[in-house]
Design a protein around this motif. Sequence first.
Motif, PDB file in Angstrom:
ATOM      1  N   TYR A  18      -5.688  -3.191   2.451  1.00  0.00           N
ATOM      2  CA  TYR A  18      -6.166  -3.551   3.796  1.00  0.00           C
ATOM      3  C   TYR A  18      -6.964  -2.367   4.328  1.00  0.00           C
ATOM      4  CZ  TYR A  18      -2.235  -6.717   3.139  1.00  0.00           C
ATOM      5  OH  TYR A  18      -1.359  -7.633   2.629  1.00  0.00           O
ATOM      6  N   VAL A  23      -3.025  -0.893  -1.536  1.00  0.00           N
ATOM      7  CA  VAL A  23      -1.636  -1.381  -1.656  1.00  0.00           C
ATOM      8  C   VAL A  23      -1.354  -1.739  -3.118  1.00  0.00           C
ATOM      9  CG1 VAL A  23       0.029  -3.121  -0.944  1.00  0.00           C
ATOM     10  CG2 VAL A  23      -1.569  -2.189   0.730  1.00  0.00           C
ATOM     11  N   ALA A  45       6.399  -2.408  -0.903  1.00  0.00           N
ATOM     12  CA  ALA A  45       5.934  -2.231  -2.294  1.00  0.00           C
ATOM     13  C   ALA A  45       4.648  -3.014  -2.570  1.00  0.00           C
ATOM     14  CB  ALA A  45       7.024  -2.675  -3.271  1.00  0.00           C
ATOM     15  N   SER A  48       4.248  -9.142  -0.616  1.00  0.00           N
ATOM     16  CA  SER A  48       3.491 -10.143   0.156  1.00  0.00           C
ATOM     17  C   SER A  48       2.000  -9.975  -0.077  1.00  0.00           C
ATOM     18  CB  SER A  48       3.798 -10.018   1.656  1.00  0.00           C
ATOM     19  OG  SER A  48       5.167 -10.230   1.864  1.00  0.00           O
ATOM     20  N   THR A  49       1.574  -8.742  -0.287  1.00  0.00           N
ATOM     21  CA  THR A  49       0.157  -8.492  -0.565  1.00  0.00           C
ATOM     22  C   THR A  49      -0.240  -9.153  -1.884  1.00  0.00           C
ATOM     23  OG1 THR A  49       0.345  -6.416   0.650  1.00  0.00           O
ATOM     24  CG2 THR A  49      -1.557  -6.642  -0.809  1.00  0.00           C
ATOM     25  N   GLU A 165      10.110 -14.930   0.058  1.00  0.00           N
ATOM     26  CA  GLU A 165      11.509 -14.769   0.481  1.00  0.00           C
ATOM     27  C   GLU A 165      12.163 -16.105   0.857  1.00  0.00           C
ATOM     28  OE1 GLU A 165      12.532 -11.405   2.811  1.00  0.00           O
ATOM     29  OE2 GLU A 165      10.724 -10.307   2.263  1.00  0.00           O
TER      30      GLU A 165
END
Length: 245
Positions: A18, A23, A45, A48-49, A165
């Motif tokens: 980002y 990331v 970590a 989600s990215t 999740e």
Amino acid sequence: MNGNDGVALEALDLSAGYGRQPVLRGLNLRVAAGEIYALLGGNGAGKSTTLNAFLGLLPPRSGRIGVCGIDVAADPLAARARLAYVPENVVLYEHLTARENLRYFLGLIDPGLARGETIDAALSAAGLEPSSWGRRLAGYSKGMRQKVAIALALARSAPVLLLDEPDTGLDPRANGELNRLLTDLRGEGKTVFMVTHDLLGAAQVADRIGFLSEGRIVDEFAAAGPERFDVDALYRRYAGWSAQR
Ligand SMILES: Nc1ncnc2c1ncn2[C@@H]1O[C@H](COP(=O)(O)OP(=O)(O)OP(=O)(O)O)[C@@H](O)[C@H]1O
């Protein structure tokens, strides 16, 4: 990334982030079609990215990312059509029933999908009790909302499910139902890629588990079959305990 060769999701030396913040730093990951893969890793970590990258929301700075053999950067819409994303907190219309939500969202994609039989078949396949189909979502539990989101994916016939999740906040019974549903979907040839913090839960349902750290897979384990790892030993390691403790 020519054809899909039985590969549902693939990241090749992928770097993405980002703004200026990197990331994903050389992520290599391959998920076979018909596999359940659980991605674990500490907070921040890049789990989600990774999902965002597969969804085409984060352009690669270098490397490539593929969905069913489609280069996501080159054709994000075609890649997206093969994916169904179930976020941690499913956002649907609270004042509409499960049936109405499906009719509305499927109608936006393709009015031909928004038929009563398709909707009922998808809700049934997602394991939602028929007595709930006509109730407004405002009274639904997290597990029930998740089933509506999965029903939407099934009605769209998306071959790959991305779940962020999915087990957080589910009670053991709802978790067991979710695991059964994911296993059934795998039996029908779907691919499931889930991000989770629950190693023990992942060990019950996944075929493989990958650990992400600082934007790279640092460990990968078979969670099923003769190469299955020792869950207790891995849990101690994951939690940062020594094996002797
Ligand atoms: N939209 C964003 N804009 C800027 N930075 C972001 C954004 N989303 C995530 N980050 C940063 O990217 C890094 C990775 O975040 P990410 O959400 O992918 O981690 P994660 O592994 O899913 O973490 P968690 O387990 O806490 O959900 C973190 O440092 C986070 O602050």
